[in-house]
Scaffold this motif. Structure first.
Motif, PDB file in Angstrom:
ATOM      1  N   PHE A 202       0.804  -1.221   0.000  1.00  0.00           N
ATOM      2  CA  PHE A 202       0.000   0.000   0.000  1.00  0.00           C
ATOM      3  C   PHE A 202       0.840   1.275   0.000  1.00  0.00           C
ATOM      4  O   PHE A 202       0.326   2.368   0.212  1.00  0.00           O
ATOM      5  CB  PHE A 202      -0.990   0.026   1.176  1.00  0.00           C
ATOM      6  N   ASP A 203       2.139   1.138  -0.302  1.00  0.00           N
ATOM      7  CA  ASP A 203       3.014   2.310  -0.379  1.00  0.00           C
ATOM      8  C   ASP A 203       3.166   2.732  -1.842  1.00  0.00           C
ATOM      9  O   ASP A 203       3.732   1.985  -2.654  1.00  0.00           O
ATOM     10  CB  ASP A 203       4.388   1.969   0.209  1.00  0.00           C
ATOM     11  N   PRO A 204       2.679   3.926  -2.230  1.00  0.00           N
ATOM     12  CA  PRO A 204       2.724   4.364  -3.633  1.00  0.00           C
ATOM     13  C   PRO A 204       4.123   4.499  -4.213  1.00  0.00           C
ATOM     14  O   PRO A 204       4.277   4.546  -5.439  1.00  0.00           O
ATOM     15  CB  PRO A 204       2.016   5.729  -3.590  1.00  0.00           C
ATOM     16  N   GLN A 205       5.167   4.557  -3.363  1.00  0.00           N
ATOM     17  CA  GLN A 205       6.526   4.745  -3.876  1.00  0.00           C
ATOM     18  C   GLN A 205       6.964   3.581  -4.763  1.00  0.00           C
ATOM     19  O   GLN A 205       7.880   3.709  -5.563  1.00  0.00           O
ATOM     20  CB  GLN A 205       7.519   4.922  -2.733  1.00  0.00           C
ATOM     21  N   HIS A 209       0.691  -0.607  -9.629  1.00  0.00           N
ATOM     22  CA  HIS A 209      -0.697  -0.142  -9.710  1.00  0.00           C
ATOM     23  C   HIS A 209      -0.869   1.280  -9.191  1.00  0.00           C
ATOM     24  O   HIS A 209      -1.898   1.911  -9.469  1.00  0.00           O
ATOM     25  CB  HIS A 209      -1.602  -1.079  -8.895  1.00  0.00           C
ATOM     26  N   TRP A 210       0.127   1.779  -8.448  1.00  0.00           N
ATOM     27  CA  TRP A 210       0.035   3.138  -7.919  1.00  0.00           C
ATOM     28  C   TRP A 210       0.625   4.174  -8.874  1.00  0.00           C
ATOM     29  O   TRP A 210       0.598   5.374  -8.580  1.00  0.00           O
ATOM     30  CB  TRP A 210       0.768   3.228  -6.579  1.00  0.00           C
ATOM     31  N   SER A 211       1.172   3.760  -9.987  1.00  0.00           N
ATOM     32  CA  SER A 211       1.800   4.711 -10.915  1.00  0.00           C
ATOM     33  C   SER A 211       0.791   5.759 -11.358  1.00  0.00           C
ATOM     34  O   SER A 211      -0.325   5.441 -11.756  1.00  0.00           O
ATOM     35  CB  SER A 211       2.345   3.973 -12.143  1.00  0.00           C
ATOM     36  N   GLY A 212       1.212   7.009 -11.293  1.00  0.00           N
ATOM     37  CA  GLY A 212       0.325   8.103 -11.673  1.00  0.00           C
ATOM     38  C   GLY A 212      -0.414   8.715 -10.506  1.00  0.00           C
ATOM     39  O   GLY A 212      -1.125   9.711 -10.679  1.00  0.00           O
ATOM     40  N   GLY A 213      -0.276   8.095  -9.309  1.00  0.00           N
ATOM     41  CA  GLY A 213      -0.860   8.705  -8.122  1.00  0.00           C
ATOM     42  C   GLY A 213      -2.196   8.134  -7.691  1.00  0.00           C
ATOM     43  O   GLY A 213      -2.642   8.395  -6.573  1.00  0.00           O
ATOM     44  N   GLN A 214      -2.888   7.373  -8.560  1.00  0.00           N
ATOM     45  CA  GLN A 214      -4.155   6.748  -8.206  1.00  0.00           C
ATOM     46  C   GLN A 214      -4.091   5.274  -8.577  1.00  0.00           C
ATOM     47  O   GLN A 214      -3.580   4.925  -9.639  1.00  0.00           O
ATOM     48  CB  GLN A 214      -5.321   7.417  -8.939  1.00  0.00           C
ATOM     49  N   HIS A 215      -4.596   4.428  -7.706  1.00  0.00           N
ATOM     50  CA  HIS A 215      -4.578   2.995  -8.019  1.00  0.00           C
ATOM     51  C   HIS A 215      -5.291   2.766  -9.342  1.00  0.00           C
ATOM     52  O   HIS A 215      -6.364   3.296  -9.607  1.00  0.00           O
ATOM     53  CB  HIS A 215      -5.257   2.206  -6.905  1.00  0.00           C
ATOM     54  N   ARG A 251       1.079  -7.127  -6.334  1.00  0.00           N
ATOM     55  CA  ARG A 251      -0.247  -7.225  -5.724  1.00  0.00           C
ATOM     56  C   ARG A 251      -0.415  -6.132  -4.673  1.00  0.00           C
ATOM     57  O   ARG A 251      -0.133  -6.319  -3.487  1.00  0.00           O
ATOM     58  CB  ARG A 251      -0.419  -8.635  -5.145  1.00  0.00           C
ATOM     59  N   GLN A 252      -0.896  -4.983  -5.148  1.00  0.00           N
ATOM     60  CA  GLN A 252      -0.968  -3.778  -4.319  1.00  0.00           C
ATOM     61  C   GLN A 252      -2.421  -3.368  -4.121  1.00  0.00           C
ATOM     62  O   GLN A 252      -3.219  -3.393  -5.061  1.00  0.00           O
ATOM     63  CB  GLN A 252      -0.203  -2.639  -4.995  1.00  0.00           C
ATOM     64  N   ALA A 253      -2.729  -2.968  -2.898  1.00  0.00           N
ATOM     65  CA  ALA A 253      -4.066  -2.487  -2.574  1.00  0.00           C
ATOM     66  C   ALA A 253      -3.972  -1.513  -1.401  1.00  0.00           C
ATOM     67  O   ALA A 253      -3.006  -1.558  -0.628  1.00  0.00           O
ATOM     68  CB  ALA A 253      -4.987  -3.658  -2.221  1.00  0.00           C
ATOM     69  N   PRO A 254      -4.955  -0.639  -1.243  1.00  0.00           N
ATOM     70  CA  PRO A 254      -4.943   0.254  -0.077  1.00  0.00           C
ATOM     71  C   PRO A 254      -4.893  -0.529   1.233  1.00  0.00           C
ATOM     72  O   PRO A 254      -5.351  -1.676   1.324  1.00  0.00           O
ATOM     73  CB  PRO A 254      -6.269   1.019  -0.215  1.00  0.00           C
ATOM     74  N   TYR A 310      -2.613 -10.969  -2.433  1.00  0.00           N
ATOM     75  CA  TYR A 310      -3.466 -11.368  -3.556  1.00  0.00           C
ATOM     76  C   TYR A 310      -4.941 -11.203  -3.199  1.00  0.00           C
ATOM     77  O   TYR A 310      -5.727 -10.622  -3.954  1.00  0.00           O
ATOM     78  CB  TYR A 310      -3.155 -12.817  -3.901  1.00  0.00           C
ATOM     79  N   TYR A 311      -5.320 -11.689  -2.032  1.00  0.00           N
ATOM     80  CA  TYR A 311      -6.720 -11.564  -1.625  1.00  0.00           C
ATOM     81  C   TYR A 311      -7.107 -10.102  -1.418  1.00  0.00           C
ATOM     82  O   TYR A 311      -8.246  -9.698  -1.707  1.00  0.00           O
ATOM     83  CB  TYR A 311      -6.970 -12.364  -0.347  1.00  0.00           C
ATOM     84  N   ALA A 312      -6.164  -9.309  -0.917  1.00  0.00           N
ATOM     85  CA  ALA A 312      -6.450  -7.889  -0.702  1.00  0.00           C
ATOM     86  C   ALA A 312      -6.732  -7.170  -2.014  1.00  0.00           C
ATOM     87  O   ALA A 312      -7.686  -6.387  -2.119  1.00  0.00           O
ATOM     88  CB  ALA A 312      -5.278  -7.232   0.028  1.00  0.00           C
ATOM     89  N   ILE A 313      -5.912  -7.414  -3.043  1.00  0.00           N
ATOM     90  CA  ILE A 313      -6.136  -6.721  -4.318  1.00  0.00           C
ATOM     91  C   ILE A 313      -7.395  -7.256  -5.002  1.00  0.00           C
ATOM     92  O   ILE A 313      -8.080  -6.520  -5.727  1.00  0.00           O
ATOM     93  CB  ILE A 313      -4.887  -6.811  -5.227  1.00  0.00           C
ATOM     94  N   ILE A 314      -7.757  -8.520  -4.758  1.00  0.00           N
ATOM     95  CA  ILE A 314      -9.015  -9.046  -5.299  1.00  0.00           C
ATOM     96  C   ILE A 314     -10.203  -8.365  -4.619  1.00  0.00           C
ATOM     97  O   ILE A 314     -11.185  -7.990  -5.279  1.00  0.00           O
ATOM     98  CB  ILE A 314      -9.069 -10.570  -5.138  1.00  0.00           C
ATOM     99  N   SER A 315     -10.145  -8.180  -3.313  1.00  0.00           N
ATOM    100  CA  SER A 315     -11.232  -7.476  -2.621  1.00  0.00           C
ATOM    101  C   SER A 315     -11.322  -6.026  -3.078  1.00  0.00           C
ATOM    102  O   SER A 315     -12.417  -5.465  -3.198  1.00  0.00           O
ATOM    103  CB  SER A 315     -11.032  -7.547  -1.105  1.00  0.00           C
TER     104      SER A 315
END
Length: 503
Positions: A202-205, A209-215, A251-254, A310-315
């Motif tokens: 969940f770190d945009p750095q 998936h965080w490229s551009g500032g929004q997931h 596999r990135q999610a908030p 994986y489950y987090a990004i699926i949710s």
């Protein structure tokens, strides 16, 4: 009722034998009753990663609700791939309607079209046999947003050109590349138990998936909602092809979604292995990109961490789909819209010592598949094996468009209506020139020509493919039967590989 669907066993769904023939006549078929079609496409999502498929951990309330409203297919297959990016082959088959190697031949010849015309906006519009153009020629306004990744002229295992998406759709939202933007090296070969795992989903750095500032999943949902607003103001039927990059790695999610899955509660699959003994024969080396994501030998700790992400990004994906479906409700178009959800291919993520999709085990060749909308029976489960790419001719039939002669996949509507109980006599699968597969009934045969290896599984008694029956002399007749069927399927698929096995 969603809870009822959740507890259905994957291989013993008690509702699967109920065809609900009485609802068949309600399926939209007549001119003037063309439904809108919204196609929701996930990336790297294994078939079992849904609450509606009975998964005890994954939380997918919006997709579960969609399954409750329609039909869920428990055995939907992708035929495989001709190089490591299996999604390229999957998407080529989906958009051309051709089986694996025939689709590759089409791609190798370059973008297929029968000449071009110029529309009112001055754009070239190819008279293509691609899925979207066929629906457009049936009177639909077509929309696209997300990942395309349909590559042409694949030479020496490397994709060189992408089929242009612009001539194939009327309107566009955001367009994303096939591969993810670069991430730092710390996202690979991790985690080691006891070490400080600095990488954060969940770190945009870390871009991805965080490229551009929004997931990217959130950006795609925003774009889709804008397109639905445009479509709602027109009387023409619309076709929307909305392709997510989720849940592909990284596999990135908030954080709120990652926190839904405490690491210590994560599952280790029944088919977990420290490594796969057939890796060389499979042409799935340790340095293949997908396989580099976790350390060798595989550990239960690493699998738990990766599955948590994986489950987090699926949710998170499920939440964005919920937003899109909510916007569809608000548009006033939901009642006349068929919604289709599936994925391009599955994923191993620790099963059989593997992490990617470059294999022919169930977890990597099967995908989730839901259809709901006007005339589609509700709360229906179909376990008859189908191909995910059957979506293409199904959508053309819904649109009232004759299916082009090149299309080999079959419409699902006769199966849904109960007009037939079987979609295919058997299911074919392949990866490069190193793996072949056939499933007929409950038996599945995997062939590794390089090492002359046969794997035979009874999926009814061994759904996780852990007991190889090929060395049991009692199964020699079954192996011969399956090899004969595999040769037939190879011909249908245009397979260039010659197999020579004598069990």
């Amino acid at each position: 009722m969603v809870r009822l669907i959740r507890v259905l066993s994957l291989f013993s769904c008690i509702f699967c034998v109920t065809m609900l023939i009485s609802q068949a006549d309600d399926l939209p078929q007549k001119a003037g009753e063309k439904p809108n079609i919204v196609f929701l496409y996930a990336d790297d999502m294994t078939f079992s990663a849904l609450g509606a498929m009975g998964h005890p951990i994954v939380q997918t309330p919006n997709l579960d609700s969609l399954a409750d409203e329609g039909v869920i297919f428990t055995n939907a297959y992708n035929q495989g791939g001709w190089h490591g990016a299996v999604c390229v082959a999957s998407r080529a088959m989906l958009n051309t309607g051709q089986f694996l190697w025939r689709a590759k031949n089409t791609m190798d010849r370059g973008f297929p079209h029968r000449g071009a015309t110029v529309d009112a906006a001055g754009r070239e519009r190819y008279e293509s046999e691609f899925w979207s153009r066929q629906i457009n020629l049936s009177g639909y306004t077509t929309y696209f947003a997300g990942k395309w990744h349909v590559d042409a002229r694949s030479i020496d295992g490397k994709a060189h050109d992408c089929v242009p998406v612009d001539p194939l759709f009327d309107r566009f939202g955001i367009i994303r590349p096939g591969g993810m933007p670069p991430t730092v090296e710390s996202s690979y070969n991790r985690p080691y138990e006891g070490d400080d795992d600095a990488w954060s989903p969940f770190d945009p750095q870390y871009q991805g998936h965080w490229s551009g500032g929004q997931h990217w999943a959130e950006a795609l949902a925003d774009s889709s909602i804008d397109m639905l607003d445009t479509a709602s103001k027109s009387d023409e039927p619309f076709f929307m092809y909305l392709a997510f990059n989720s849940p592909h790695d990284p596999r990135q999610a908030p954080k709120e979604f990652v926190d839904m899955y405490p690491q210590e509660t994560m599952d280790v699959p029944p088919d977990f292995m420290p490594d796969n003994p057939h890796r060389d024969a499979m042409e799935c080396p340790r340095d293949m990109r997908d396989e580099r994501l976790a350390p060798f030998p595989r550990t239960e700790y690493a699998v738990r961490v990766h599955r948590r992400e994986y489950y987090a990004i699926i949710s998170h994906l499920d939440a964005q789909i919920g937003r899109i479906l909510g916007a569809l409700d608000q548009s006033g178009k939901r009642q006349n819209t068929v919604i289709i959800f599936t994925a391009d291919n599955g994923l191993a993520l620790g099963s059989h010592g593997l992490f990617g999709k470059q294999c022919l085990y169930e977890h990597s060749v099967k995908v989730p598949f839901i259809m709901a909308g006007p005339g589609i029976p509700k709360r229906k489960c179909i376990d008859t094996p189908v191909y995910m790419q059957d979506i293409m001719p199904t959508a053309l039939e819904l649109a009232g468009k004759p299916v082009p002669a090149q299309v080999q996949f079959q419409s699902l509507l006769p199966l849904i209506r109960g007009e037939r109980a079987e979609q295919y006599a058997s299911i074919y699968g392949a990866f490069q020139q190193s793996q072949r597969m056939v499933r007929q009934g409950d038996f599945k045969l995997i062939v590794y020509p390089k090492s002359q290896t046969l794997l035979l599984f009874d999926l009814k008694t061994d759904p996780h493919e852990t007991v190889n029956l090929a060395d049991n002399p009692d199964y020699v007749p079954k192996i011969k039967e399956l090899l004969t069927e595999l040769h037939r399927l190879q011909n249908d698929a245009g397979d260039p590989l010659t197999l020579d096995f004598s069990p």
